[in-house]
Design a protein around this motif. Structure first.
Motif, PDB file in Angstrom:
ATOM      1  N   VAL A 116      30.987  -2.147  -8.929  1.00  0.00           N
ATOM      2  CA  VAL A 116      29.668  -1.901  -9.515  1.00  0.00           C
ATOM      3  C   VAL A 116      28.888  -3.206  -9.668  1.00  0.00           C
ATOM      4  O   VAL A 116      27.717  -3.291  -9.272  1.00  0.00           O
ATOM      5  CB  VAL A 116      29.823  -1.164 -10.874  1.00  0.00           C
ATOM      6  CG1 VAL A 116      28.526  -1.188 -11.668  1.00  0.00           C
ATOM      7  CG2 VAL A 116      30.284   0.273 -10.648  1.00  0.00           C
ATOM      8  N   GLU A 117      29.511  -4.237 -10.206  1.00  0.00           N
ATOM      9  CA  GLU A 117      28.807  -5.508 -10.411  1.00  0.00           C
ATOM     10  C   GLU A 117      28.435  -6.168  -9.086  1.00  0.00           C
ATOM     11  O   GLU A 117      27.328  -6.699  -8.945  1.00  0.00           O
ATOM     12  CB  GLU A 117      29.650  -6.453 -11.257  1.00  0.00           C
ATOM     13  CG  GLU A 117      29.718  -6.040 -12.706  1.00  0.00           C
ATOM     14  CD  GLU A 117      30.472  -7.032 -13.571  1.00  0.00           C
ATOM     15  OE1 GLU A 117      30.926  -8.087 -13.069  1.00  0.00           O
ATOM     16  OE2 GLU A 117      30.622  -6.740 -14.780  1.00  0.00           O
ATOM     17  N   THR A 118      29.338  -6.144  -8.129  1.00  0.00           N
ATOM     18  CA  THR A 118      29.055  -6.741  -6.819  1.00  0.00           C
ATOM     19  C   THR A 118      27.932  -5.981  -6.130  1.00  0.00           C
ATOM     20  O   THR A 118      27.000  -6.577  -5.573  1.00  0.00           O
ATOM     21  CB  THR A 118      30.327  -6.750  -5.947  1.00  0.00           C
ATOM     22  OG1 THR A 118      31.367  -7.443  -6.643  1.00  0.00           O
ATOM     23  CG2 THR A 118      30.067  -7.432  -4.609  1.00  0.00           C
ATOM     24  N   PHE A 119      28.008  -4.661  -6.171  1.00  0.00           N
ATOM     25  CA  PHE A 119      26.990  -3.809  -5.563  1.00  0.00           C
ATOM     26  C   PHE A 119      25.619  -4.085  -6.168  1.00  0.00           C
ATOM     27  O   PHE A 119      24.644  -4.326  -5.452  1.00  0.00           O
ATOM     28  CB  PHE A 119      27.385  -2.345  -5.741  1.00  0.00           C
ATOM     29  CG  PHE A 119      26.312  -1.381  -5.339  1.00  0.00           C
ATOM     30  CD1 PHE A 119      26.024  -1.165  -4.003  1.00  0.00           C
ATOM     31  CD2 PHE A 119      25.586  -0.696  -6.297  1.00  0.00           C
ATOM     32  CE1 PHE A 119      25.029  -0.271  -3.624  1.00  0.00           C
ATOM     33  CE2 PHE A 119      24.602   0.204  -5.930  1.00  0.00           C
ATOM     34  CZ  PHE A 119      24.318   0.416  -4.586  1.00  0.00           C
ATOM     35  N   TYR A 120      25.525  -4.064  -7.485  1.00  0.00           N
ATOM     36  CA  TYR A 120      24.217  -4.252  -8.114  1.00  0.00           C
ATOM     37  C   TYR A 120      23.693  -5.680  -7.997  1.00  0.00           C
ATOM     38  O   TYR A 120      22.482  -5.888  -8.051  1.00  0.00           O
ATOM     39  CB  TYR A 120      24.211  -3.730  -9.551  1.00  0.00           C
ATOM     40  CG  TYR A 120      24.045  -2.232  -9.558  1.00  0.00           C
ATOM     41  CD1 TYR A 120      22.819  -1.648  -9.254  1.00  0.00           C
ATOM     42  CD2 TYR A 120      25.121  -1.387  -9.783  1.00  0.00           C
ATOM     43  CE1 TYR A 120      22.664  -0.270  -9.198  1.00  0.00           C
ATOM     44  CE2 TYR A 120      24.980  -0.014  -9.737  1.00  0.00           C
ATOM     45  CZ  TYR A 120      23.742   0.532  -9.441  1.00  0.00           C
ATOM     46  OH  TYR A 120      23.594   1.904  -9.374  1.00  0.00           O
ATOM     47  N   SER A 121      24.577  -6.642  -7.790  1.00  0.00           N
ATOM     48  CA  SER A 121      24.072  -8.001  -7.523  1.00  0.00           C
ATOM     49  C   SER A 121      23.299  -8.016  -6.208  1.00  0.00           C
ATOM     50  O   SER A 121      22.336  -8.772  -6.052  1.00  0.00           O
ATOM     51  CB  SER A 121      25.221  -9.015  -7.505  1.00  0.00           C
ATOM     52  OG  SER A 121      26.014  -8.874  -6.345  1.00  0.00           O
ATOM     53  N   LYS A 122      23.693  -7.180  -5.275  1.00  0.00           N
ATOM     54  CA  LYS A 122      22.985  -7.061  -3.992  1.00  0.00           C
ATOM     55  C   LYS A 122      21.716  -6.218  -4.146  1.00  0.00           C
ATOM     56  O   LYS A 122      20.677  -6.540  -3.561  1.00  0.00           O
ATOM     57  CB  LYS A 122      23.906  -6.439  -2.944  1.00  0.00           C
ATOM     58  CG  LYS A 122      25.108  -7.297  -2.612  1.00  0.00           C
ATOM     59  CD  LYS A 122      26.057  -6.582  -1.689  1.00  0.00           C
ATOM     60  CE  LYS A 122      27.287  -7.433  -1.456  1.00  0.00           C
ATOM     61  NZ  LYS A 122      28.212  -6.795  -0.525  1.00  0.00           N
ATOM     62  N   ILE A 123      21.811  -5.135  -4.888  1.00  0.00           N
ATOM     63  CA  ILE A 123      20.664  -4.243  -5.089  1.00  0.00           C
ATOM     64  C   ILE A 123      19.523  -4.978  -5.790  1.00  0.00           C
ATOM     65  O   ILE A 123      18.352  -4.821  -5.430  1.00  0.00           O
ATOM     66  CB  ILE A 123      21.079  -2.989  -5.899  1.00  0.00           C
ATOM     67  CG1 ILE A 123      22.007  -2.100  -5.071  1.00  0.00           C
ATOM     68  CG2 ILE A 123      19.863  -2.222  -6.409  1.00  0.00           C
ATOM     69  CD1 ILE A 123      21.381  -1.488  -3.827  1.00  0.00           C
ATOM     70  N   ARG A 124      19.844  -5.801  -6.769  1.00  0.00           N
ATOM     71  CA  ARG A 124      18.815  -6.482  -7.560  1.00  0.00           C
ATOM     72  C   ARG A 124      17.952  -7.412  -6.720  1.00  0.00           C
ATOM     73  O   ARG A 124      16.801  -7.666  -7.075  1.00  0.00           O
ATOM     74  CB  ARG A 124      19.457  -7.258  -8.706  1.00  0.00           C
ATOM     75  CG  ARG A 124      20.067  -6.331  -9.739  1.00  0.00           C
ATOM     76  CD  ARG A 124      20.881  -7.062 -10.759  1.00  0.00           C
ATOM     77  NE  ARG A 124      20.012  -7.655 -11.769  1.00  0.00           N
ATOM     78  CZ  ARG A 124      20.463  -8.257 -12.857  1.00  0.00           C
ATOM     79  NH1 ARG A 124      21.761  -8.358 -13.077  1.00  0.00           N
ATOM     80  NH2 ARG A 124      19.631  -8.755 -13.739  1.00  0.00           N
ATOM     81  N   VAL A 125      18.483  -7.907  -5.618  1.00  0.00           N
ATOM     82  CA  VAL A 125      17.706  -8.816  -4.756  1.00  0.00           C
ATOM     83  C   VAL A 125      17.261  -8.145  -3.454  1.00  0.00           C
ATOM     84  O   VAL A 125      16.633  -8.784  -2.610  1.00  0.00           O
ATOM     85  CB  VAL A 125      18.491 -10.118  -4.448  1.00  0.00           C
ATOM     86  CG1 VAL A 125      18.780 -10.887  -5.734  1.00  0.00           C
ATOM     87  CG2 VAL A 125      19.778  -9.833  -3.683  1.00  0.00           C
ATOM     88  N   HIS A 126      17.555  -6.871  -3.312  1.00  0.00           N
ATOM     89  CA  HIS A 126      17.187  -6.129  -2.101  1.00  0.00           C
ATOM     90  C   HIS A 126      15.667  -5.964  -2.050  1.00  0.00           C
ATOM     91  O   HIS A 126      15.038  -5.605  -3.055  1.00  0.00           O
ATOM     92  CB  HIS A 126      17.880  -4.769  -2.111  1.00  0.00           C
ATOM     93  CG  HIS A 126      17.780  -4.022  -0.829  1.00  0.00           C
ATOM     94  ND1 HIS A 126      16.659  -3.310  -0.476  1.00  0.00           N
ATOM     95  CD2 HIS A 126      18.671  -3.876   0.197  1.00  0.00           C
ATOM     96  CE1 HIS A 126      16.853  -2.751   0.705  1.00  0.00           C
ATOM     97  NE2 HIS A 126      18.072  -3.083   1.134  1.00  0.00           N
ATOM     98  N   GLY A 127      15.083  -6.211  -0.901  1.00  0.00           N
ATOM     99  CA  GLY A 127      13.629  -6.169  -0.766  1.00  0.00           C
ATOM    100  C   GLY A 127      12.991  -4.850  -1.137  1.00  0.00           C
ATOM    101  O   GLY A 127      11.922  -4.821  -1.748  1.00  0.00           O
ATOM    102  N   ASP A 128      13.619  -3.738  -0.774  1.00  0.00           N
ATOM    103  CA  ASP A 128      13.051  -2.415  -1.063  1.00  0.00           C
ATOM    104  C   ASP A 128      13.580  -1.803  -2.357  1.00  0.00           C
ATOM    105  O   ASP A 128      12.841  -1.137  -3.074  1.00  0.00           O
ATOM    106  CB  ASP A 128      13.346  -1.452   0.092  1.00  0.00           C
ATOM    107  CG  ASP A 128      12.641  -1.858   1.373  1.00  0.00           C
ATOM    108  OD1 ASP A 128      11.434  -2.136   1.325  1.00  0.00           O
ATOM    109  OD2 ASP A 128      13.317  -1.906   2.426  1.00  0.00           O
TER     110      ASP A 128
END
Length: 131
Positions: A17-29
Motif C-alpha cells: 500500500v505505501e509503495t503503491f501510493y508513493s507512486k500514485i501521489r506523483v502520477h501525472g493523471d
C-alpha cells in the motif's frame, strides 16, 4: 525485500500500500485526484491496509464502503473520473505487486483489483445517472 515472496501478512500489505501510493501521489493523471481528496495519508494507508487484509486474508479488518467512497470522490472532482483512470490505477497496482511480490496471493490481489475497478466504475456511472 531482496528475494520476492508471496504476500503473506499485514506487514507485506502495508509495504504494498505505501509503495503503491508513493507512486500514485506523483502520477501525472492520478496524483492530482488523490492529493486533492486525501488529507491524512497515514489514515488512508491504515484504511487500505485493513481493506486489503480483509480481501486477501479474510481478517474482517475493513468496515468501510468502497462504493460510496468512490462515488463521493467522483462527486468532489466534478464527475470527471473515467475508466481510463481505473486503467492507469491498475497498471500502477500490477507493477507495484510485480516489483515486490510473486505468488498466488499476489495474483489474487491483481485479480480482485481488476474486478473491483470494473464494479466501482459501473457504480460511479450509475450514481451519476440516478433519477
Amino acid at each position: 525485500m531482496s528475494e520476492k515472496t508471496d504476500i503473506q501478512n499485514r506487514t507485506h500489505i502495508r509495504l504494498l500500500v505505501e509503495t503503491f501510493y508513493s507512486k500514485i501521489r506523483v502520477h501525472g493523471d492520478l496524483g492530482p485526484i488523490f492529493n486533492a481528496i486525501i488529507t491524512d495519508w497515514e489514515s488512508h494507508f491504515e484504511l487500505l491496509t485493513d481493506f486489503w487484509e480483509t480481501q486477501l486474508f479474510l481478517k474482517r479488518q475493513y468496515h468501510g464502503n468502497p462504493v460510496t467512497a468512490h462515488q463521493e470522490v467522483d462527486d468532489k472532482v466534478g464527475n470527471s473520473i473515467t475508466s481510463e483512470h481505473f486503467g492507469l490505477w491498475l497498471n500502477v497496482w500490477f507493477a507495484t505487486i510485480d516489483e515486490l511480490f510473486k505468488g498466488e496471493t499476489a495474483w489474487v490481489a491483481k485479480n480482485r483489483a481488476q474486478k473491483m475497478s470494473t464494479m466501482l466504475f459501473m457504480k460511479i456511472y450509475e450514481h451519476r445517472n440516478r433519477d
